[in-house]
Motif scaffolding. Structure first.
Motif, PDB file in Angstrom:
ATOM      1  N   ASP A   1      -9.027  -2.543   5.208  1.00 59.46           N
ATOM      2  CA  ASP A   1      -8.217  -1.663   4.364  1.00 59.46           C
ATOM      3  C   ASP A   1      -6.828  -1.444   4.942  1.00 59.46           C
ATOM      4  O   ASP A   1      -5.830  -1.519   4.232  1.00 59.46           O
ATOM      5  CB  ASP A   1      -8.885  -0.291   4.229  1.00 59.46           C
ATOM      6  N   VAL A   2      -6.809  -1.133   6.232  1.00 59.55           N
ATOM      7  CA  VAL A   2      -5.531  -0.852   6.868  1.00 59.55           C
ATOM      8  C   VAL A   2      -4.654  -2.094   6.839  1.00 59.55           C
ATOM      9  O   VAL A   2      -3.476  -2.032   6.477  1.00 59.55           O
ATOM     10  CB  VAL A   2      -5.759  -0.368   8.318  1.00 59.55           C
TER      11      VAL A   2
ATOM     12  N   GLU B   1       3.470   3.590   6.399  1.00 57.15           N
ATOM     13  CA  GLU B   1       3.651   2.134   6.406  1.00 57.15           C
ATOM     14  C   GLU B   1       2.733   1.463   5.390  1.00 57.15           C
ATOM     15  O   GLU B   1       2.117   0.446   5.670  1.00 57.15           O
ATOM     16  CB  GLU B   1       3.419   1.568   7.811  1.00 57.15           C
ATOM     17  N   GLY B   2       2.662   2.067   4.231  1.00 56.11           N
ATOM     18  CA  GLY B   2       1.888   1.484   3.144  1.00 56.11           C
ATOM     19  C   GLY B   2       0.411   1.815   3.186  1.00 56.11           C
ATOM     20  O   GLY B   2      -0.331   1.464   2.270  1.00 56.11           O
ATOM     21  N   ILE B   3      -0.045   2.489   4.252  1.00 55.60           N
ATOM     22  CA  ILE B   3      -1.473   2.752   4.392  1.00 55.60           C
ATOM     23  C   ILE B   3      -1.791   4.150   3.859  1.00 55.60           C
ATOM     24  O   ILE B   3      -1.349   5.150   4.424  1.00 55.60           O
ATOM     25  CB  ILE B   3      -1.906   2.629   5.861  1.00 55.60           C
TER      26      ILE B   3
ATOM     27  N   GLY C   1       8.536  -2.869   2.073  1.00 55.75           N
ATOM     28  CA  GLY C   1       8.475  -1.435   2.291  1.00 55.75           C
ATOM     29  C   GLY C   1       8.486  -0.602   1.027  1.00 55.75           C
ATOM     30  O   GLY C   1       8.575   0.620   1.103  1.00 55.75           O
ATOM     31  N   ASP C   2       8.406  -1.230  -0.135  1.00 58.73           N
ATOM     32  CA  ASP C   2       8.467  -0.450  -1.368  1.00 58.73           C
ATOM     33  C   ASP C   2       7.432  -0.911  -2.393  1.00 58.73           C
ATOM     34  O   ASP C   2       7.780  -1.338  -3.490  1.00 58.73           O
ATOM     35  CB  ASP C   2       9.882  -0.547  -1.950  1.00 58.73           C
ATOM     36  N   PRO C   3       6.146  -0.830  -2.035  1.00 54.17           N
ATOM     37  CA  PRO C   3       5.116  -1.268  -2.986  1.00 54.17           C
ATOM     38  C   PRO C   3       4.982  -0.282  -4.129  1.00 54.17           C
ATOM     39  O   PRO C   3       5.389   0.880  -3.995  1.00 54.17           O
ATOM     40  CB  PRO C   3       3.838  -1.303  -2.141  1.00 54.17           C
ATOM     41  N   PRO C   4       4.443  -0.722  -5.272  1.00 52.34           N
ATOM     42  CA  PRO C   4       4.242   0.204  -6.382  1.00 52.34           C
ATOM     43  C   PRO C   4       3.267   1.312  -5.996  1.00 52.34           C
ATOM     44  O   PRO C   4       2.428   1.128  -5.113  1.00 52.34           O
ATOM     45  CB  PRO C   4       3.646  -0.676  -7.486  1.00 52.34           C
TER      46      PRO C   4
ATOM     47  N   ASN D   1     -12.798   4.603   1.194  1.00 52.10           N
ATOM     48  CA  ASN D   1     -13.635   3.426   1.407  1.00 52.10           C
ATOM     49  C   ASN D   1     -14.576   3.572   2.597  1.00 52.10           C
ATOM     50  O   ASN D   1     -15.490   2.780   2.765  1.00 52.10           O
ATOM     51  CB  ASN D   1     -12.763   2.178   1.575  1.00 52.10           C
ATOM     52  N   GLN D   2     -14.355   4.571   3.435  1.00 46.80           N
ATOM     53  CA  GLN D   2     -15.303   4.864   4.500  1.00 46.80           C
ATOM     54  C   GLN D   2     -16.340   5.882   4.040  1.00 46.80           C
ATOM     55  O   GLN D   2     -17.535   5.729   4.248  1.00 46.80           O
ATOM     56  CB  GLN D   2     -14.575   5.426   5.735  1.00 46.80           C
TER      57      GLN D   2
ATOM     58  N   GLN E   1      -3.466  -3.052   3.109  1.00 44.80           N
ATOM     59  CA  GLN E   1      -2.461  -2.135   2.568  1.00 44.80           C
ATOM     60  C   GLN E   1      -1.123  -2.345   3.246  1.00 44.80           C
ATOM     61  O   GLN E   1      -0.074  -2.341   2.611  1.00 44.80           O
ATOM     62  CB  GLN E   1      -2.896  -0.680   2.754  1.00 44.80           C
ATOM     63  N   ASN E   2      -1.168  -2.526   4.571  1.00 44.83           N
ATOM     64  CA  ASN E   2       0.071  -2.713   5.298  1.00 44.83           C
ATOM     65  C   ASN E   2       0.722  -4.051   4.939  1.00 44.83           C
ATOM     66  O   ASN E   2       1.945  -4.178   4.897  1.00 44.83           O
ATOM     67  CB  ASN E   2      -0.185  -2.629   6.805  1.00 44.83           C
TER      68      ASN E   2
ATOM     69  N   LEU F   1     -12.656  -0.598   7.595  1.00 38.32           N
ATOM     70  CA  LEU F   1     -11.455   0.152   7.967  1.00 38.32           C
ATOM     71  C   LEU F   1     -10.334  -0.807   8.357  1.00 38.32           C
ATOM     72  O   LEU F   1      -9.196  -0.676   7.900  1.00 38.32           O
ATOM     73  CB  LEU F   1     -11.762   1.115   9.124  1.00 38.32           C
TER      74      LEU F   1
ATOM     75  N   ARG G   1       6.424  10.318  -5.720  1.00 36.13           N
ATOM     76  CA  ARG G   1       6.286  10.045  -4.296  1.00 36.13           C
ATOM     77  C   ARG G   1       7.560  10.491  -3.608  1.00 36.13           C
ATOM     78  O   ARG G   1       8.661  10.207  -4.083  1.00 36.13           O
ATOM     79  CB  ARG G   1       5.982   8.561  -4.148  1.00 36.13           C
TER      80      ARG G   1
ATOM     81  N   ARG H   1      14.395   8.427  -6.369  1.00 36.16           N
ATOM     82  CA  ARG H   1      15.001   7.305  -7.075  1.00 36.16           C
ATOM     83  C   ARG H   1      14.611   7.357  -8.542  1.00 36.16           C
ATOM     84  O   ARG H   1      13.462   7.602  -8.872  1.00 36.16           O
ATOM     85  CB  ARG H   1      14.536   5.986  -6.488  1.00 36.16           C
TER      86      ARG H   1
ATOM     87  N   LEU I   1       0.191   3.774  -5.935  1.00 38.27           N
ATOM     88  CA  LEU I   1      -1.227   3.568  -6.223  1.00 38.27           C
ATOM     89  C   LEU I   1      -1.625   4.199  -7.543  1.00 38.27           C
ATOM     90  O   LEU I   1      -1.065   5.210  -7.950  1.00 38.27           O
ATOM     91  CB  LEU I   1      -2.057   4.266  -5.141  1.00 38.27           C
TER      92      LEU I   1
ATOM     93  N   TYR J   1       2.571  -3.754   1.768  1.00 38.14           N
ATOM     94  CA  TYR J   1       3.787  -3.015   2.083  1.00 38.14           C
ATOM     95  C   TYR J   1       4.865  -3.968   2.633  1.00 38.14           C
ATOM     96  O   TYR J   1       6.036  -3.886   2.270  1.00 38.14           O
ATOM     97  CB  TYR J   1       3.415  -1.930   3.079  1.00 38.14           C
TER      98      TYR J   1
ATOM     99  N   THR K   1      -7.961   4.760   2.360  1.00 36.99           N
ATOM    100  CA  THR K   1      -8.644   4.350   3.575  1.00 36.99           C
ATOM    101  C   THR K   1      -9.893   5.182   3.814  1.00 36.99           C
ATOM    102  O   THR K   1     -10.958   4.638   4.113  1.00 36.99           O
ATOM    103  CB  THR K   1      -7.667   4.464   4.761  1.00 36.99           C
TER     104      THR K   1
ATOM    105  N   ARG L   1      11.727   9.116   6.294  1.00 32.69           N
ATOM    106  CA  ARG L   1      11.814   8.232   7.462  1.00 32.69           C
ATOM    107  C   ARG L   1      11.709   9.093   8.708  1.00 32.69           C
ATOM    108  O   ARG L   1      12.403  10.095   8.830  1.00 32.69           O
ATOM    109  CB  ARG L   1      13.144   7.497   7.498  1.00 32.69           C
TER     110      ARG L   1
END
Lengths: 205, 253
Positions: free
Chosen positions: B214-215, A168-170, B227-230, A178-179, B218-219, B211, A134, A125, B232, B222, A175, A138
């Motif tokens: 965070d998960v 899904e944003g994760i 479904g379209d976050p900026p 941070n661990q 972030q979700n 954990l 990015r 896009r 990172l 989202y 993640t 899908r």
């Protein structure tokens, strides 16, 4: 299981059979697109051979996937300030250890799921950012559900390379950072590498 | 059934007080999680409860054939449609709200009370909205993390939104007494069963609490961005002085 399937795809997508050398793609979307078909065809056609000889698949993954990933950059992002002052060999060791885990996990996953999953690469896009972008995809799962898997690519002197998978944003990087960062700060890098090597820490959900 | 509600309120109150009374030993993310001391206590409480809930969920997962379990998932998802509808309208997404209304009508009838997701087969898109997301789009876009007893991860904003949404959720409107409680508990078990696969990863983590946070966070972002976050800002991860645990206070509500 869903997350695991997606992560497996994460790499499945980027993994090619020596295709990367032929593709002079200047944008990551075409790179991902051209490679997608190749991967699934290869694994589906040679499924029996790879099932009998998983090492062959691991070698394939190691040789063809890794050049397209910037594992060292991922490792540096994950270690963050905890990587400061560490010897370069330690950071390399950590990166190698991540690579081994990924290769192992993805090869297994490819054998299990490659025939059941469909994958669609969405077009870029807007204008392509020259440094960081990015690629959005899908994934259609066996149960008909659809899940979004994105890849963060950045431009390196050797071309575009992926360094993060976002499901899904994760973000995988955020993640694990941070661990692992606090664990390295508390117990030292050797202890973390040990835990990764002995499989006490699961790297992919 | 009034009793159950009183008991739950009491437990929540007790947990809240316990959290406030305790001194915080550490804070891994003061910016987003200034109530970490309290949240960790509730997390521990939820983990304790999970010792009872998990075996039930495992049994449920074994007994239920996959297609049936999918049907149950569809059924509950369909019951959320009115909440999604209202919140789509509140966000001014009228085309999407019409789709959601259509989904609800089709699935509730032809789809046999929602067990079969006929609407998806007809190509009607699915949306997921709630009051927390609506408040976020209205400008309350950053809220502090809040671990809820029984329900798990949330934020102050989303917990409040959840409470408000529950007043007009079909399960609360249509069903009464033990049927209502039964449905909520059934849904809880069904939801828990869907996360069984992730237990090993969570437990093998260095800090399972972080954990999960965070998960979830972030979700959630989202979902808020549909479904379209900026993208990172990865560069900040490489900066030497970057430390998420640095700011001493949070201005988040």
């Amino acid at each position: 299981m869903k997350l695991r399937v997606l992560l497996i795809l994460g790499v499945a997508l980027i993994f090619s059979s020596g295709l990367s050398a032929q593709i002079q793609a200047d944008d990551p979307v075409s790179l991902v697109e051209s490679i997608t078909g190749q991967i699934f065809t290869d694994v589906t056609e040679n499924l029996e051979e790879y099932t009998a000889n998983p090492e062959a698949l691991e070698d394939l993954v190691r040789n063809d996937l890794m050049p397209l990933l910037d594992i060292n950059y991922s490792a540096r992002l994950i270690l963050g300030r905890a990587g400061r002052g560490l010897a370069q060999e330690k950071i390399d060791e950590f990166a190698t250890c991540m690579t081994n885990l990924l290769v192992n996990r993805y090869s297994k996953g490819l054998l299990d799921f490659s025939s059941e999953i469909k994958l669609q690469v969405l077009p870029q896009r807007g204008d392509l950012n020259p440094k960081l972008t990015r690629v959005r995809t899908r994934v259609t799962l066996p149960n008909g559900g659809e899940a979004p898997v994105d890849y963060a690519f950045h431009k390196t002197p050797e071309g575009w390379k992926a360094f993060d998978v976002v499901i899904e944003g994760i973000s995988y990087i955020t993640t694990y950072r941070n661990q692992i960062m606090p664990e390295v700060q508390a117990n030292g890098i050797d202890s973390v590498i040990e835990r990764l090597n002995t499989g006490q820490m699961q790297l992919a959900e | 059934m009034h009793n159950i509600r009183s008991i739950i309120s009491l437990i929540m109150l007790a947990l809240l007080l316990a959290g406030c009374a305790g001194t915080q030993s550490r804070n891994t993310d003061p910016e987003n999680d200034p109530w970490e001391g309290y949240n960790r206590k509730v997390y521990a409480f939820n983990e304790g409860m999970d010792k009872v809930v998990r075996p039930i969920a495992v049994g449920y997962d074994k007994i239920m054939p996959d297609p049936l379990q999918r049907g149950v998932g569809n059924f509950f998802r369909n019951l959320d449609a009115p909440v999604t509808y209202v919140n789509l309208v509140l966000q001014g997404k009228f085309r999407e709200s019409a789709d959601t209304l259509g989904r609800f009508l089709i699935n509730s009838t032809v789809g046999l009370l929602g067990f079969i997701d006929v609407a998806s087969r007809l190509g009607i898109p699915f949306y997921n909205e709630d009051l927390g997301q609506t408040m976020a789009t209205w400008g309350y876009d950053d809220s502090r993390y809040l671990m809820l007893p029984f329900f798990g991860p949330s934020t102050f904003r989303d917990g409040t939104g959840r409470l408000a949404d529950s007043f007009y959720h079909p399960v609360g409107r249509v069903f009464h007494g033990s049927n209502r409680w039964g449905l909520w508990i059934f849904r809880g078990i069904d939801t828990r069963a869907r996360y069984l696969d992730q237990d090993t990863e969570l437990q093998s983590a260095y800090d399972p609490y972080v954990l999960m946070r965070d998960v979830w966070m972030q979700n959630r972002l989202y979902q808020i961005y549909d479904g379209d976050p900026p993208m990172l800002d990865y560069d900040i991860y490489l900066e030497d002085d970057y430390d998420p645990a640095e700011p001493a206070t949070s201005d988040k509500q």
